[in-house]
Motif scaffolding. Structure first.
Motif, PDB file in Angstrom:
ATOM      1  N   ILE A  23       0.739  -1.219   0.062  1.00 57.93           N
ATOM      2  CA  ILE A  23      -0.054  -0.009  -0.028  1.00 57.93           C
ATOM      3  C   ILE A  23       0.794   1.233   0.131  1.00 57.93           C
ATOM      4  O   ILE A  23       0.436   2.308   0.382  1.00 57.93           O
ATOM      5  N   HIS A  24       2.304   1.144  -0.238  1.00 62.87           N
ATOM      6  CA  HIS A  24       3.159   2.112  -0.464  1.00 62.87           C
ATOM      7  C   HIS A  24       3.223   2.905   0.970  1.00 62.87           C
ATOM      8  O   HIS A  24       3.705   4.028   1.054  1.00 62.87           O
ATOM      9  N   LEU A  25       2.996   2.251   2.089  1.00 60.50           N
ATOM     10  CA  LEU A  25       3.375   2.917   3.306  1.00 60.50           C
ATOM     11  C   LEU A  25       4.747   2.918   3.477  1.00 60.50           C
ATOM     12  O   LEU A  25       5.392   3.880   4.332  1.00 60.50           O
ATOM     13  N   VAL A  26       5.377   1.888   3.332  1.00 57.44           N
ATOM     14  CA  VAL A  26       6.792   1.584   3.196  1.00 57.44           C
ATOM     15  C   VAL A  26       7.236   1.638   1.827  1.00 57.44           C
ATOM     16  O   VAL A  26       7.177   0.723   1.064  1.00 57.44           O
ATOM     17  N   LYS A  27       8.081   2.687   1.172  1.00 57.72           N
ATOM     18  CA  LYS A  27       8.329   2.674  -0.083  1.00 57.72           C
ATOM     19  C   LYS A  27       9.845   2.877  -0.592  1.00 57.72           C
ATOM     20  O   LYS A  27      10.237   2.841  -1.641  1.00 57.72           O
ATOM     21  N   SER A 200       2.442  -2.571  23.854  1.00 55.89           N
ATOM     22  CA  SER A 200       2.744  -2.926  22.407  1.00 55.89           C
ATOM     23  C   SER A 200       1.717  -2.132  21.401  1.00 55.89           C
ATOM     24  O   SER A 200       1.055  -2.780  20.526  1.00 55.89           O
ATOM     25  N   PHE A 201       1.573  -0.714  21.928  1.00 57.58           N
ATOM     26  CA  PHE A 201       0.610  -0.119  21.187  1.00 57.58           C
ATOM     27  C   PHE A 201       1.105   0.765  19.791  1.00 57.58           C
ATOM     28  O   PHE A 201       1.622   1.717  19.825  1.00 57.58           O
ATOM     29  N   VAL A 202       1.056  -0.409  18.806  1.00 61.09           N
ATOM     30  CA  VAL A 202       1.179   0.131  17.244  1.00 61.09           C
ATOM     31  C   VAL A 202      -0.032  -0.313  16.446  1.00 61.09           C
ATOM     32  O   VAL A 202       0.090  -1.310  15.862  1.00 61.09           O
ATOM     33  N   PRO A 203      -1.153   0.161  16.751  1.00 63.61           N
ATOM     34  CA  PRO A 203      -2.368  -0.130  16.057  1.00 63.61           C
ATOM     35  C   PRO A 203      -2.094  -0.365  14.655  1.00 63.61           C
ATOM     36  O   PRO A 203      -3.018  -1.114  13.914  1.00 63.61           O
ATOM     37  N   GLU A 204      -1.422   0.553  14.078  1.00 59.54           N
ATOM     38  CA  GLU A 204      -1.633   0.271  12.610  1.00 59.54           C
ATOM     39  C   GLU A 204      -0.915  -0.985  11.845  1.00 59.54           C
ATOM     40  O   GLU A 204      -1.403  -1.387  10.953  1.00 59.54           O
ATOM     41  N   MET A 205      -0.003  -1.645  12.717  1.00 60.48           N
ATOM     42  CA  MET A 205       0.470  -2.770  12.517  1.00 60.48           C
ATOM     43  C   MET A 205      -0.493  -3.794  12.479  1.00 60.48           C
ATOM     44  O   MET A 205      -0.545  -4.795  11.508  1.00 60.48           O
ATOM     45  N   ASP A 206      -1.370  -3.918  13.596  1.00 60.66           N
ATOM     46  CA  ASP A 206      -2.507  -4.790  13.410  1.00 60.66           C
ATOM     47  C   ASP A 206      -3.427  -4.757  12.455  1.00 60.66           C
ATOM     48  O   ASP A 206      -4.026  -5.676  11.926  1.00 60.66           O
ATOM     49  N   ILE A 207      -3.664  -3.441  12.005  1.00 53.87           N
ATOM     50  CA  ILE A 207      -4.670  -3.257  10.725  1.00 53.87           C
ATOM     51  C   ILE A 207      -3.854  -3.726   9.447  1.00 53.87           C
ATOM     52  O   ILE A 207      -4.417  -4.486   8.623  1.00 53.87           O
ATOM     53  N   LEU A 208      -2.498  -3.601   9.417  1.00 53.04           N
ATOM     54  CA  LEU A 208      -1.830  -4.256   8.312  1.00 53.04           C
ATOM     55  C   LEU A 208      -1.870  -5.783   8.177  1.00 53.04           C
ATOM     56  O   LEU A 208      -2.111  -6.185   7.186  1.00 53.04           O
ATOM     57  N   ALA A 209      -1.821  -6.368   9.635  1.00 55.65           N
ATOM     58  CA  ALA A 209      -1.725  -7.607   9.578  1.00 55.65           C
ATOM     59  C   ALA A 209      -3.497  -8.082   9.219  1.00 55.65           C
ATOM     60  O   ALA A 209      -3.318  -9.168   8.518  1.00 55.65           O
ATOM     61  N   SER A 210      -4.251  -7.517   9.510  1.00 56.06           N
ATOM     62  CA  SER A 210      -5.648  -7.936   9.063  1.00 56.06           C
ATOM     63  C   SER A 210      -5.936  -7.755   7.659  1.00 56.06           C
ATOM     64  O   SER A 210      -6.686  -8.592   7.274  1.00 56.06           O
ATOM     65  N   MET A 211      -5.206  -6.766   7.199  1.00 53.06           N
ATOM     66  CA  MET A 211      -5.404  -6.444   5.570  1.00 53.06           C
ATOM     67  C   MET A 211      -4.683  -7.767   4.943  1.00 53.06           C
ATOM     68  O   MET A 211      -5.222  -8.262   3.891  1.00 53.06           O
ATOM     69  N   HIS A 212      -3.479  -8.097   5.511  1.00 52.18           N
ATOM     70  CA  HIS A 212      -2.988  -8.942   4.743  1.00 52.18           C
ATOM     71  C   HIS A 212      -3.480 -10.721   4.725  1.00 52.18           C
ATOM     72  O   HIS A 212      -3.299 -11.196   3.920  1.00 52.18           O
ATOM     73  N   GLU A 213      -4.420 -10.649   5.969  1.00 50.85           N
ATOM     74  CA  GLU A 213      -4.952 -12.233   6.079  1.00 50.85           C
ATOM     75  C   GLU A 213      -5.936 -12.379   4.771  1.00 50.85           C
ATOM     76  O   GLU A 213      -6.064 -13.533   4.142  1.00 50.85           O
ATOM     77  N   LYS A 214      -6.506 -11.213   4.012  1.00 57.90           N
ATOM     78  CA  LYS A 214      -7.247 -11.190   2.894  1.00 57.90           C
ATOM     79  C   LYS A 214      -6.597 -10.691   1.707  1.00 57.90           C
ATOM     80  O   LYS A 214      -7.336 -10.450   0.779  1.00 57.90           O
ATOM     81  N   GLY A 215      -5.396 -10.542   1.878  1.00 56.72           N
ATOM     82  CA  GLY A 215      -4.727  -9.963   0.539  1.00 56.72           C
ATOM     83  C   GLY A 215      -4.425 -10.837  -0.561  1.00 56.72           C
ATOM     84  O   GLY A 215      -4.377 -12.156  -0.235  1.00 56.72           O
ATOM     85  N   ASN A 216      -4.245 -10.408  -1.637  1.00 50.21           N
ATOM     86  CA  ASN A 216      -3.964 -11.181  -2.917  1.00 50.21           C
ATOM     87  C   ASN A 216      -2.610 -11.202  -3.163  1.00 50.21           C
ATOM     88  O   ASN A 216      -2.467 -12.344  -3.594  1.00 50.21           O
ATOM     89  N   MET A 217      -1.769 -10.464  -2.867  1.00 47.41           N
ATOM     90  CA  MET A 217      -0.265 -10.723  -2.964  1.00 47.41           C
ATOM     91  C   MET A 217       0.559 -11.208  -1.477  1.00 47.41           C
ATOM     92  O   MET A 217       0.382 -10.429  -0.721  1.00 47.41           O
ATOM     93  N   ARG A 218       0.972 -12.448  -1.807  1.00 45.48           N
ATOM     94  CA  ARG A 218       1.327 -13.126  -0.475  1.00 45.48           C
ATOM     95  C   ARG A 218       2.747 -13.833  -0.842  1.00 45.48           C
ATOM     96  O   ARG A 218       2.804 -15.054  -1.292  1.00 45.48           O
ATOM     97  N   MET A 219       3.915 -13.113  -0.524  1.00 45.62           N
ATOM     98  CA  MET A 219       5.115 -13.943  -0.569  1.00 45.62           C
ATOM     99  C   MET A 219       5.597 -14.404   0.787  1.00 45.62           C
ATOM    100  O   MET A 219       6.112 -15.490   0.915  1.00 45.62           O
ATOM    101  N   PHE A 220       4.712 -13.714   2.047  1.00 42.71           N
ATOM    102  CA  PHE A 220       5.324 -14.074   3.288  1.00 42.71           C
ATOM    103  C   PHE A 220       3.980 -14.717   4.104  1.00 42.71           C
ATOM    104  O   PHE A 220       3.027 -14.186   3.568  1.00 42.71           O
ATOM    105  N   MET A 221       4.253 -15.330   5.278  1.00 42.52           N
ATOM    106  CA  MET A 221       3.103 -15.773   5.961  1.00 42.52           C
ATOM    107  C   MET A 221       2.305 -14.371   6.706  1.00 42.52           C
ATOM    108  O   MET A 221       0.982 -14.556   6.869  1.00 42.52           O
ATOM    109  N   ASN A 222       3.128 -13.624   7.074  1.00 37.68           N
ATOM    110  CA  ASN A 222       2.641 -12.330   7.608  1.00 37.68           C
ATOM    111  C   ASN A 222       3.419 -11.111   7.213  1.00 37.68           C
ATOM    112  O   ASN A 222       4.579 -11.248   6.708  1.00 37.68           O
TER     113      ASN A 222
END
Length: 222
Positions: A23-27, A200-222
């Motif tokens: 999603i270009h958060l890290v580019k 461990s309050f970095v909520p955006e990472m949990d959002i990214l993880a939830s997006m990854h569960e349903k993502g189409n592009m997956r090289m990694f498990m998470n």
């Protein structure tokens, strides 16, 4: 024991970086460093604390404390992929630990007992707890345990970045060097923390993880 080539599966995970890159958060190198610093801080004051508690429990022979912190760190995780990562890597390290420390004057009971508890569903089998047990049994200091734990977390993200972010080996090694300078300070804070102090309050990472569960592009498990 926390290098990416150690056969526990760290190369299979990206700690949420894959979705952040998609999603270009890290580019680039700058955004990668910001992301990796957030991962390192989150790990230091949660998994790092759990590893230290497990280390001390192993040293003192307190098996019940091992089970307690193992269950606790899993409940602490907000998303399924984080729990999956800790369980798969933790169980693999436990299996290796049974073999690596089989001749340690009978002191391998912690890994033997814990692996049986994992297989029986009594204990979830988390990676930081496995690290704490392994380093205690190997006679390595808790300072080195914490440094190694942080190195493993940072290197997991940076290794994944070489496959999904436009950065070079030079970029990732410079980031690793700079972030590693903060590890002693993190240890001084983490070493006096209890389970109740963990954060461990970095909520955006949990959002990214939830997006990854349903993502189409997956090289990694998470």
């Amino acid at each position: 024991m926390t290098d990416s080539t150690f056969p526990v599966g760290t190369f299979s995970f990206s700690n949420g970086l894959e979705t952040a890159a998609q999603i270009h958060l890290v580019k680039d190198a700058d955004t990668l460093e910001q992301y990796t610093r957030s991962v390192a801080r989150q790990a230091a004051y949660s998994d790092g604390v759990a590893a230290l508690i497990a280390y001390r429990a192993t040293k003192s022979g307190d098996y019940d404390a091992i089970i307690e912190i193992d269950r606790g760190i899993m409940l602490f995780k907000m998303n399924d992929e984080a729990r999956l990562m800790l369980h798969r890597m933790g169980k693999k390290l436990a299996e290796l630990g049974v073999r690596l420390f089989a001749d340690t004057n009978g002191k391998d009971n912690f890994f033997n007992r814990w692996l049986k508890a994992i297989n029986a569903g009594i204990s979830p089998g988390s990676y930081p707890v496995a690290q704490g047990i392994a380093f205690a049994m190997a006679g390595i200091s808790e300072e080195n345990l914490f440094a190694s734990h942080q190195y493993g977390v940072i290197n997991m993200v940076l290794s994944a970045a070489l496959r999904c972010v436009r950065v070079s080996h030079y970029d990732t090694q410079e980031i690793l060097y700079r972030i590693s300078e903060d590890v002693p300070k993190m240890y001084e804070q983490a070493r006096v923390m209890t389970f109740r102090d963990m954060n461990s309050f970095v909520p955006e990472m949990d959002i990214l993880a939830s997006m990854h569960e349903k993502g189409n592009m997956r090289m990694f498990m998470n």
